[in-house]
Scaffold this active site. Structure first.
Site, PDB file in Angstrom:
ATOM      1  N   GLU A   1      -6.048  -7.041  -1.743  1.00 53.06           N
ATOM      2  CA  GLU A   1      -6.643  -6.977  -0.402  1.00 53.06           C
ATOM      3  C   GLU A   1      -8.104  -6.579  -0.529  1.00 53.06           C
ATOM      4  O   GLU A   1      -8.437  -5.612  -1.214  1.00 53.06           O
ATOM      5  CB  GLU A   1      -5.941  -5.942   0.484  1.00 53.06           C
ATOM      6  CG  GLU A   1      -4.543  -6.293   0.895  1.00 53.06           C
ATOM      7  CD  GLU A   1      -3.992  -5.326   1.927  1.00 53.06           C
ATOM      8  OE1 GLU A   1      -4.803  -4.746   2.686  1.00 53.06           O
ATOM      9  OE2 GLU A   1      -2.769  -5.150   1.983  1.00 53.06           O
TER      10      GLU A   1
ATOM     11  N   GLU B   1       0.833  -1.212   0.000  1.00 51.09           N
ATOM     12  CA  GLU B   1       0.000   0.000   0.000  1.00 51.09           C
ATOM     13  C   GLU B   1       0.868   1.263   0.000  1.00 51.09           C
ATOM     14  O   GLU B   1       0.793   2.101   0.900  1.00 51.09           O
ATOM     15  CB  GLU B   1      -0.977   0.001   1.181  1.00 51.09           C
ATOM     16  CG  GLU B   1      -2.097  -1.012   1.019  1.00 51.09           C
ATOM     17  CD  GLU B   1      -3.189  -0.890   2.055  1.00 51.09           C
ATOM     18  OE1 GLU B   1      -4.349  -1.212   1.722  1.00 51.09           O
ATOM     19  OE2 GLU B   1      -2.903  -0.484   3.203  1.00 51.09           O
TER      20      GLU B   1
END
Length: 365
Positions: free
Chosen positions: A299, A192
């Site tokens: 995710e 991320e």
């Protein structure tokens, strides 16, 4: 891995404010970047003929060894004691994602995931027939849009030294895995990294430095095995302006990678999936056409107490990703489905305190 402090301690509104500020900055930056048409970035090109047409239904289960070590017992839907990996497989999971920290603590939630521990779990997963993804956080604990801390031993290293750190560490972990018979199918260079990684050196405020760090991770991965696909991963997969800003910048700075990886968590945006799943669909298709890269939702997660809604959300995300033209929507990975709240305090698992999965997990069947 979504930000653990946010997940567990529930600072949702604080974190949404932080993300909103990042998003606002992203939008302003995207407005001054030139439009980028279809094409490739660096040398990490995937032509449609190179892509495995298998659709991967995955799970990050990096907590599993500690759950087992602390006595958490797993049971199938009929209440029979079972290996968590078998339960996942019976529910359609065919790929496993494992995070790796540089020098982690022994904290059961925010630590572990060392090279040795990751190797042990990866071997166990491979023996069950799962494909493996390794997620490098390049930190001693969680890395995400709000936390990209350097490992303590790299803290004072300048860019030149950090570049060697990233290369050597990435190569060591992957070479260790391969030497033990585990060659990952995918590797994430960073987790991320919407705001960059290894702050402040690799912040998106300094794209030339960030691009060099990412390319060192890519080079080390390919040096171990050229067949491993490298993923560059950001959050808010439904946010097209955010995604364009990041991957336009990556292209402009010649970042090498093979796959665009996105997170998708309507829960952390304080929205229902029905409000933004079409945005996810549009963004996935735009990423493929704009950058000529396959995409993967690496995710996803939904509230453990809203089982039907999470089930429906997963079905929609899987359908949306699988529908990307040319088999270029590669798969969907749930973040810690087995991480029951009674053990982790995490609100977005697919598991109950009695050790059985919820109906939501069966969306992967």
């Amino acid at each position: 891995m979504k930000r653990y402090i946010k997940k567990v301690l529930g600072f949702g509104f604080i974190m949404m404010a932080i993300l909103a500020s990042i998003n606002s900055a992203s939008k302003s930056k995207s407005e001054v970047l030139p439009a980028v048409g279809s094409g490739t970035t660096g040398s990490g090109t995937n032509s449609p003929s190179e892509i495995d047409t298998t659709f991967f239904k995955g799970a990050d289960i990096s907590w599993l060894p500690q759950m087992e070590a602390t006595g958490f017992k797993f049971y199938d839907e009929n209440g029979k004691a079972a290996d968590c990996l078998d339960i996942l497989k019976d529910n359609g999971i065919n790929a496993i994602r494992l995070r790796v920290f540089v020098h982690p603590s022994d904290d059961k939630i925010s630590g572990h995931c060392s090279t040795a521990e990751t190797l042990a779990l990866a071997k166990r997963c491979l023996a069950k027939g799962f494909k493996i993804m390794i997620d490098f956080h390049y930190s001693d604990s969680w890395a995400d849009p709000s936390h990209q801390n350097k490992p303590a031993v790299w803290q004072n290293d300048d860019l030149t030294t950090l570049l060697q750190d990233v290369y050597d560490y990435t190569y060591h972990v992957l070479d260790t895995l391969k030497s033990q018979g585990v060659t990952p199918t995918w590797v994430q260079v960073g987790n991320e990294i919407t705001g960059g990684m290894l702050w402040p050196t690799g912040s998106t405020d300094n794209w030339p430095a960030l691009s060099k760090l990412l390319n060192k991770g890519y080079a080390a991965t390919k040096a171990v095995d050229p067949s491993i696909k490298v993923i560059v991963h950001i959050d808010q997969g439904n946010n097209n302006s955010r995604s364009r800003w990041f991957y336009d910048s990556a292209k402009a700075n010649n970042v090498n990678y093979d796959i665009i990886g996105l997170s998708y968590y309507p829960f952390w945006l304080n929205q229902d999936y029905t409000e933004n799943v079409n945005d996810l669909n549009n963004n996935l298709n735009d990423m493929v056409s704009r950058y000529n890269k396959p995409v993967m939702v690496v995710e996803v997660g939904g509230a453990d107490m809203a089982v039907q809604n999470t089930y429906d959300m997963l079905k929609a995300v899987i359908k949306t990703t699988a529908a990307v033209p040319g088999n270029r929507g590669l798969g969907v990975f749930y973040w810690e489905p087995e991480g029951a709240r009674s053990w982790s305090e995490y609100k977005l698992s697919c598991w109950q305190s009695d050790g059985k999965p919820t109906k939501a997990l069966s969306a992967f069947k």
